[in-house]
Design a protein around this motif. Structure first.
Motif, PDB file in Angstrom:
ATOM      1  N   ASP A   3       1.187  -0.814   0.051  1.00  0.00           N
ATOM      2  CA  ASP A   3      -0.055  -0.196   0.120  1.00  0.00           C
ATOM      3  C   ASP A   3       1.004   1.506  -0.296  1.00  0.00           C
ATOM      4  N   GLU A   4       0.929   1.650  -0.712  1.00  0.00           N
ATOM      5  CA  GLU A   4       1.917   2.433  -0.992  1.00  0.00           C
ATOM      6  C   GLU A   4       3.041   3.575  -0.771  1.00  0.00           C
ATOM      7  N   ASN A  64       6.085   5.755  -1.781  1.00  0.00           N
ATOM      8  CA  ASN A  64       5.519   7.276  -1.491  1.00  0.00           C
ATOM      9  C   ASN A  64       6.932   8.043  -0.145  1.00  0.00           C
ATOM     10  N   ILE A  68      -0.086  -4.103  -5.691  1.00  0.00           N
ATOM     11  CA  ILE A  68      -0.181  -2.755  -5.425  1.00  0.00           C
ATOM     12  C   ILE A  68      -0.349  -1.168  -5.253  1.00  0.00           C
ATOM     13  N   SER A  69      -0.864  -0.679  -4.617  1.00  0.00           N
ATOM     14  CA  SER A  69      -1.396   0.441  -4.561  1.00  0.00           C
ATOM     15  C   SER A  69      -0.594   1.518  -4.734  1.00  0.00           C
ATOM     16  N   SER A  70      -1.173   2.685  -5.127  1.00  0.00           N
ATOM     17  CA  SER A  70      -0.102   4.113  -5.748  1.00  0.00           C
ATOM     18  C   SER A  70      -0.770   5.110  -5.988  1.00  0.00           C
ATOM     19  N   HIS A  71      -0.388   6.011  -5.368  1.00  0.00           N
ATOM     20  CA  HIS A  71      -0.995   7.426  -6.310  1.00  0.00           C
ATOM     21  C   HIS A  71       0.564   7.322  -7.147  1.00  0.00           C
ATOM     22  N   LEU A  80       3.690   3.652 -12.103  1.00  0.00           N
ATOM     23  CA  LEU A  80       2.971   2.272 -12.187  1.00  0.00           C
ATOM     24  C   LEU A  80       3.133   1.902 -13.410  1.00  0.00           C
TER      25      LEU A  80
END
Length: 315
Positions: free
Chosen positions: A163-164, A167, A194-197, A202
């Motif tokens: 998760d992020e 960052n 995978i979670s990302s802003h 990505l």
């Protein structure tokens, strides 16, 4: 009780997954599958339901409806053996006054791993050997994140849920983490969710991407398909844009002016044959000072997808 889903070869499988908090539907009927060795990118605006989905995936929350399977086993509070195969990183945590080795030794004991060589294995895999005896507080950001990943991987999991994870990292550290995750996926068969802003990052990493919006999975697409779905446009600039606009309009081209006052053409004919547009303008004594084909990036695609969902909801 552990239930084996023999019908599915997916390493991660969500079926009709929903989580309600009162009247609020944080996750609403999400179904997706992730295959072995695949890197799946999970994106969405703040409040879209990404973190809630990850907490459901980790059995930190109980679904209101639906189910989750990992490695053929149902994710539920009593299925303790499953977590021997799963690693998780939300934010790199460590004891700052202890060395990398000492931090990993604590993680090893918490995972009840008797083999001390597991530390050497994960240190080598993540390129931390040169920093093994360095205190965690003195590591670079990239290596601190590597240490966090090493702790998540000390038990050699087959699934990584991140998760992020990048960052706040500088570009060099982001590149290091990216190469390491690609290596884990391609050479060790680790499945990564995978979670990302950081959307553009990505695109260099994931095999597939899922877009969440208001608790729903509104897009699940392979990167190869996404690249074909990205919009292209022809950008033009010149000394007399009013004259150029008249010429293009007379020839039937649709265009609009960008914020930096360039002309943007979306016609397939213009994009496929930009030389014809250039010849048209040159022959009319209005040669372009700039001509380029620009492809939409992932952020543009993401925002366009969200806007489309919002419009459909309003219609």
């Amino acid at each position: 009780m552990t239930i084996v889903k023999k019908a599915s070869l997916a390493v991660i499988q969500m079926e009709g997954l929903s989580k309600y908090f009162g009247d609020h539907r944080a996750v609403n009927n999400v179904s997706l599958e992730v295959k072995r060795g695949e890197i799946y990118g999970f994106v969405g605006l703040n409040g879209a339901g990404k973190t809630t989905t990850i907490k459901l995936l980790l059995s930190l929350l109980k679904p209101t409806t639906g189910s989750i399977y990992m490695m053929g086993s149902k994710v539920e509070s009593g299925n303790y053996k499953l977590w021997n195969k799963v690693g998780y990183l939300e934010e790199a945590t460590y004891y700052p006054g202890l060395t990398v080795f000492e931090n990993l030794d604590i993680a090893r004991r918490m995972q009840m791993i008797s083999d001390r060589q597991s530390i050497d294995c994960v240190v080598e895999k993540l390129g931390l050997d040169a920093y093994k005896n360095k205190k965690a507080q003195n590591l670079s950001l990239g290596n601190k994140q590597r240490l966090g990943l090493a702790k998540a991987m000390i038990h050699n999991p087959e699934i990584l849920i991140l998760d992020e994870p990048i960052n706040g990292l500088d570009p060099a550290s982001v590149a290091e983490i990216r190469e390491m995750l690609l290596d884990l996926s391609k050479n060790f068969g680790v499945t990564i969710f995978i979670s990302s802003h950081l959307l553009e990052e990505l695109t260099k990493l994931v095999d597939r991407i899922g877009i969440m919006h208001h608790g729903q999975l509104v897009k699940d697409i392979k990167m190869a398909q996404l690249e074909q779905s990205l919009q292209k446009r022809l950008l033009l600039d010149g000394r007399d844009k009013s004259a150029m606009s008249c010429i293009l309009k007379e020839q039937g081209y649709d265009f609009e002016e960008t914020m930096d006052r360039r002309l943007k053409l979306m016609d397939d004919d213009a994009i496929l044959q930009p030389d014809r547009v250039a010849e048209l303008l040159v022959s009319a004594n209005q040669p372009p000072t700039h001509l380029s084909i620009v492809t939409e990036d992932l952020e543009g695609y993401f925002l366009r997808t969200i806007r489309s969902v919002i419009r459909e909801g309003q219609s």
